[in-house]
Design an enzyme around this catalytic site. Structure first.
Site, PDB file in Angstrom:
ATOM      1  N   VAL A 102      91.356  42.108  55.262  1.00 46.79           N
ATOM      2  CA  VAL A 102      92.546  41.315  55.587  1.00 46.79           C
ATOM      3  C   VAL A 102      93.563  42.066  56.453  1.00 46.79           C
ATOM      4  CG1 VAL A 102      92.336  39.801  53.595  1.00 46.79           C
ATOM      5  CG2 VAL A 102      93.656  41.909  53.378  1.00 46.79           C
ATOM      6  N   LYS A 103      93.198  43.207  57.005  1.00 48.69           N
ATOM      7  CA  LYS A 103      94.148  43.943  57.822  1.00 48.69           C
ATOM      8  C   LYS A 103      94.091  43.496  59.295  1.00 48.69           C
ATOM      9  CE  LYS A 103      95.743  46.626  54.510  1.00 48.69           C
ATOM     10  NZ  LYS A 103      95.308  46.170  53.177  1.00 48.69           N
ATOM     11  N   THR A 104      95.112  43.910  60.052  1.00 44.72           N
ATOM     12  CA  THR A 104      95.243  43.432  61.439  1.00 44.72           C
ATOM     13  C   THR A 104      94.020  43.772  62.282  1.00 44.72           C
ATOM     14  OG1 THR A 104      97.634  43.625  61.314  1.00 44.72           O
ATOM     15  CG2 THR A 104      96.684  43.542  63.523  1.00 44.72           C
ATOM     16  N   GLY A 132      92.336  40.439  61.342  1.00 43.93           N
ATOM     17  CA  GLY A 132      91.529  40.497  62.554  1.00 43.93           C
ATOM     18  C   GLY A 132      90.239  39.696  62.455  1.00 43.93           C
TER      19      GLY A 132
END
Ligand SMILES: *Cc1c(COP(=O)(O)O)cnc(C)c1O
Length: 399
Positions: free
Chosen positions: A185-187, A3
């Site tokens: 690094v997550k959505t 994201g």
């Protein structure tokens, strides 16, 4: 997936709200904060997004797993079944509580194989933790049946599958407790952060107290609150929560972009009969954060992985070679390299790792290529990337 690729004025506005009044802590300081409760607002937003009664924000996804297990009473000497393919956080979070991670094989979904789970249940088993790896999921109905028939707590790590669904339900909301990460690094990201999701009020109250030193959060004077049981500090800060609040509202947009990019690459690779895709259980829809495919054998996958690197196709991995996501290279776990003494029970409980083979997991992971789907790619970039991928694979077929 990340994201952070699409940060905008929406994130900036939420963060500035917090900085403008200066209350960086999620609890207390009611007068000073001028009505800004970013963590509370984010929890309410996540309850909607994940269609769940309760959400407790915490400081990371790893913390979310520990807090979820602790909230359900998992602790010293209990066995928790988990997959061989996941992030190291899974066993770290289990071992933090003095519990024993019992690693079992994955299947062609790249997540827990229900048959392997059933075969690994012992009198000490307390919980089963499924990890919805790389944007997709396990056969949740099969795992639910196993957990119910053996009276086990069912935990769902959906850190890598934010926005995916199973039979219409958001991933992370299906088991007894769900865990999310909003790391960088997550959505959806908030820098560092995580969440425990549940419909069970007792688990939620436990998570609320446990993640803040046992505070019961009754009244509005922290100093006079009581502590019904021991806790720890896994709090999220208002600054992190503010970023998350802007990001979660954009989740449908993010999933849409991922789906577009994923579909272009998948359609292109589908032209090659040697390429097969991971199985998605009936009723499941991926989050499109990754595209995972299998090649005929390990050597073939290795060659493709190398060819991708040499031809500028980045963010694709063969996890068989990876230090962080697959049992093969977790020597620090197998050899129990700990800074501090580990209990006899856990030492005994992990001896199986010296000898146990995971041939079924090796079979799938060694043949797999996992490609991250970025959101910042233009349609043109995705098309040229998928052409390159196609060329690399065809060249190896024709060698
Ligand atoms: C990222 C991740 C975690 C841990 O999350 P952090 O917020 O980085 O602690 C746990 N499980 C999986 C599957 C993950 O991908």
């Amino acid at each position: 997936m990340p994201g952070f690729e699409l940060f905008s004025d929406l994130e900036r506005k939420e963060v500035n709200d917090v900085l403008d009044n200066g209350v960086l802590m999620r609890y207390g300081f009611d007068g000073m904060r001028k009505g800004h409760w970013k963590a509370k607002e984010l929890e309410a937003e996540l309850e909607k997004t994940f269609d769940s009664e309760y959400v407790q924000l915490v400081s990371s996804g790893t913390a979310a797993v520990s807090v979820a297990l602790a909230s359900a009473g998992v602790g010293a000497g209990d066995e928790v079944i988990m997959p061989t393919f996941t992030f190291v956080a899974s066993f770290e979070a289990i071992m933090m509580l003095g519990a024993i991670p019992v690693l079992v094989d994955i299947d062609d979904t790249l997540t827990l194989d229900p048959k392997a789970v059933e075969a690994s249940i012992s009198p000490k088993t307390k919980a089963v933790m499924v990890v919805q790896m790389c944007g997709s999921m396990a056969n949740m109905d099969a795992l639910r049946t196993i957990c119910d028939s053996h009276n086990l707590i069912f935990v769902e790590d959906a850190c890598q599958a934010i926005g995916g669904t199973y039979k219409g339900k958001p991933l992370g909301s299906i088991a007894d407790l769900g865990c999310f990460s909003f790391d960088f690094v997550k959505t959806i990201t908030c820098g560092e952060g995580g969440a425990v999701v549940t419909n069970n009020r007792d688990y939620y109250i436990n998570a609320d107290h446990y993640s803040d030193h046992g505070h019961d959060h009754i009244g509005n004077d922290r100093g006079t609150e009581s502590h019904p049981f021991l806790g720890y500090n896994f709090r999220i800060s208002e600054l992190n929560a503010a970023v998350g609040l802007a990001q979660v509202r954009r989740l449908p947009e993010f999933i849409g972009i991922q789906k577009r990019n994923y579909t272009i690459i998948r359609d292109s690779l589908s032209k090659i009969p040697e390429v097969t895709f991971r199985t998605v259980p009936i009723g499941g829809e991926e989050s499109y954060a990754f595209l995972n495919f299998f090649l005929p054998d390990a050597e073939f996958a290795q060659k493709v992985s190398t060819a991708f690197k040499e031809n500028g196709v980045d963010v694709c991995w063969n996890y068989y070679q990876n230090n962080w996501h697959y049992i093969r290279k977790w020597d620090h776990l197998k050899d129990l390299k700990s800074l501090f003494p580990i209990s006899k029970e856990v030492k005994e409980g992990l001896k199986y790792l010296q000898t146990k083979k995971f041939e079924q997991s090796d079979y799938y992971i060694s043949r797999n290529i996992s490609c991250l789907i970025k959101m910042s790619w233009t349609e043109e970039e995705v098309k040229s990337r998928s052409e390159k991928m196609l060329k690399c694979i065809k060249k190896i077929i024709n060698e």
